[in-house]
Design a protein around this motif. Structure first.
Motif, PDB file in Angstrom:
ATOM      1  N   LEU A  37      31.860  34.327  19.566  1.00 49.28           N
ATOM      2  CA  LEU A  37      33.127  34.840  20.107  1.00 49.28           C
ATOM      3  C   LEU A  37      33.447  36.214  19.536  1.00 49.28           C
ATOM      4  O   LEU A  37      33.862  37.114  20.257  1.00 49.28           O
ATOM      5  CB  LEU A  37      34.273  33.870  19.806  1.00 49.28           C
TER       6      LEU A  37
ATOM      7  N   GLU B 146      32.484  35.348  25.866  1.00 45.62           N
ATOM      8  CA  GLU B 146      33.777  35.072  26.479  1.00 45.62           C
ATOM      9  C   GLU B 146      34.334  33.698  26.110  1.00 45.62           C
ATOM     10  O   GLU B 146      35.545  33.515  26.014  1.00 45.62           O
ATOM     11  CB  GLU B 146      33.643  35.180  27.995  1.00 45.62           C
ATOM     12  N   TYR B 147      33.471  32.721  25.890  1.00 42.91           N
ATOM     13  CA  TYR B 147      33.898  31.362  25.595  1.00 42.91           C
ATOM     14  C   TYR B 147      32.745  30.588  24.955  1.00 42.91           C
ATOM     15  O   TYR B 147      31.594  31.033  24.988  1.00 42.91           O
ATOM     16  CB  TYR B 147      34.345  30.640  26.878  1.00 42.91           C
TER      17      TYR B 147
ATOM     18  N   LEU C  16      35.836  23.185  25.557  1.00 42.85           N
ATOM     19  CA  LEU C  16      35.616  24.608  25.737  1.00 42.85           C
ATOM     20  C   LEU C  16      36.571  25.333  24.798  1.00 42.85           C
ATOM     21  O   LEU C  16      37.734  24.963  24.699  1.00 42.85           O
ATOM     22  CB  LEU C  16      35.911  25.001  27.191  1.00 42.85           C
TER      23      LEU C  16
ATOM     24  N   TYR D  16      38.188  28.999  24.029  1.00 40.87           N
ATOM     25  CA  TYR D  16      38.410  30.288  24.676  1.00 40.87           C
ATOM     26  C   TYR D  16      39.293  31.138  23.763  1.00 40.87           C
ATOM     27  O   TYR D  16      40.385  30.705  23.395  1.00 40.87           O
ATOM     28  CB  TYR D  16      39.105  30.071  26.020  1.00 40.87           C
TER      29      TYR D  16
ATOM     30  N   LEU E  52      42.904  30.584  19.476  1.00 44.52           N
ATOM     31  CA  LEU E  52      41.843  29.960  20.253  1.00 44.52           C
ATOM     32  C   LEU E  52      42.466  28.849  21.081  1.00 44.52           C
ATOM     33  O   LEU E  52      43.244  28.042  20.561  1.00 44.52           O
ATOM     34  CB  LEU E  52      40.769  29.363  19.332  1.00 44.52           C
TER      35      LEU E  52
ATOM     36  N   GLU F 135      29.845  24.665  32.687  1.00 40.44           N
ATOM     37  CA  GLU F 135      29.800  26.117  32.809  1.00 40.44           C
ATOM     38  C   GLU F 135      29.605  26.565  34.252  1.00 40.44           C
ATOM     39  O   GLU F 135      29.195  27.682  34.499  1.00 40.44           O
ATOM     40  CB  GLU F 135      28.691  26.690  31.920  1.00 40.44           C
TER      41      GLU F 135
ATOM     42  N   LEU G 230      35.078  27.366  35.520  1.00 41.86           N
ATOM     43  CA  LEU G 230      35.474  28.447  34.625  1.00 41.86           C
ATOM     44  C   LEU G 230      36.510  29.377  35.251  1.00 41.86           C
ATOM     45  O   LEU G 230      37.359  29.905  34.551  1.00 41.86           O
ATOM     46  CB  LEU G 230      34.247  29.242  34.175  1.00 41.86           C
TER      47      LEU G 230
ATOM     48  N   GLY H 147      39.870  30.224  33.519  1.00 40.66           N
ATOM     49  CA  GLY H 147      40.165  31.636  33.266  1.00 40.66           C
ATOM     50  C   GLY H 147      41.550  32.017  33.764  1.00 40.66           C
ATOM     51  O   GLY H 147      42.280  32.762  33.105  1.00 40.66           O
TER      52      GLY H 147
ATOM     53  N   VAL I 186      44.027  30.573  31.298  1.00 38.06           N
ATOM     54  CA  VAL I 186      44.039  31.372  30.071  1.00 38.06           C
ATOM     55  C   VAL I 186      44.823  32.659  30.285  1.00 38.06           C
ATOM     56  O   VAL I 186      45.604  33.061  29.434  1.00 38.06           O
ATOM     57  CB  VAL I 186      42.606  31.660  29.582  1.00 38.06           C
TER      58      VAL I 186
ATOM     59  N   SER J  45      47.828  33.241  27.862  1.00 39.29           N
ATOM     60  CA  SER J  45      47.534  34.192  26.800  1.00 39.29           C
ATOM     61  C   SER J  45      48.733  35.057  26.436  1.00 39.29           C
ATOM     62  O   SER J  45      49.097  35.176  25.267  1.00 39.29           O
ATOM     63  CB  SER J  45      46.349  35.070  27.204  1.00 39.29           C
TER      64      SER J  45
END
Length: 184
Positions: free
Chosen positions: A54, A59-60, A88, A90, A101, A119, A124, A128, A131, A135
């Motif tokens: 990471l 990316e993950y 997972l 991230y 994380l 994956e 994903l 994403g 996230v 985030s």
């Protein structure tokens, strides 16, 4: 949180200088009480080999539960500590220095009932998007928490400084450039 992405468990690990790495700051989803306590106490040290990919820009990290090695840095080495068969990880924030994380996944007993970790692009992309939404909110909460701590430290320092002068047994004087003394 866990119900939205359709995973059994979700956790946030925040960069914590006092702990020397990433410490669990929030958990959601179903955990038995002993599992919740164990995961809540988890800290992934800053120099842990599992974080190296990471910090190097990956990316993950994925642990699908099916292919695990005993090599340092294999994300699957944390499946017992996280009490998840598959998960997972991230990073949130800048790739080289994440502030937190996000970990989503499923236990061995719950994996068949929830969205599986893999994956494949479709899986994903959905994660994403999640996230991206989380985030900025998590970063704002983290900054707000740090700001509150800093303001509390400033308030305490001011009260201590004020107490020194208000409770001084001797007088305090300040001199001007001209040499005049003024009582403080």
């Amino acid at each position: 949180i866990a119900r939205d992405p359709e995973y059994e468990r979700v956790g946030f690990l925040e960069q914590c200088d006092d702990a020397g790495g990433f410490a669990v700051c929030a958990l959601d989803g179903f955990h038995e009480p002993p599992e919740r306590d164990a995961v809540a106490a988890l800290v992934i040290p800053q120099g842990d080999p599992v974080l190296r990919p990471l910090l190097d820009g990956k990316e993950y990290l994925v642990c699908s539960g099916s292919i695990c090695t005993t090599e340092p840095g294999d994300p699957c080495e944390y499946h017992q500590k996280l009490h998840m068969l598959e998960y997972l990880i991230y990073p949130l924030g800048s790739p080289s220095r994440p502030f937190a994380l996000l970990v989503v996944g499923n236990s061995a007993g719950g994996a068949e009932f929830y969205r599986r970790i893999g994956e494949r692009d479709g899986e994903l992309v959905g994660l994403g998007n999640l996230v991206g939404l989380l985030s900025s909110r998590v970063e704002n909460c983290s900054h707000y928490s740090h700001m509150e701590k800093a303001l509390e430290q400033e308030r305490r320092a001011e009260a201590e400084y004020r107490g020194l002068f208000e409770n001084a047994a001797e007088g305090c004087y300040q001199s001007a450039r001209a040499g005049r003394l003024s009582k403080r």
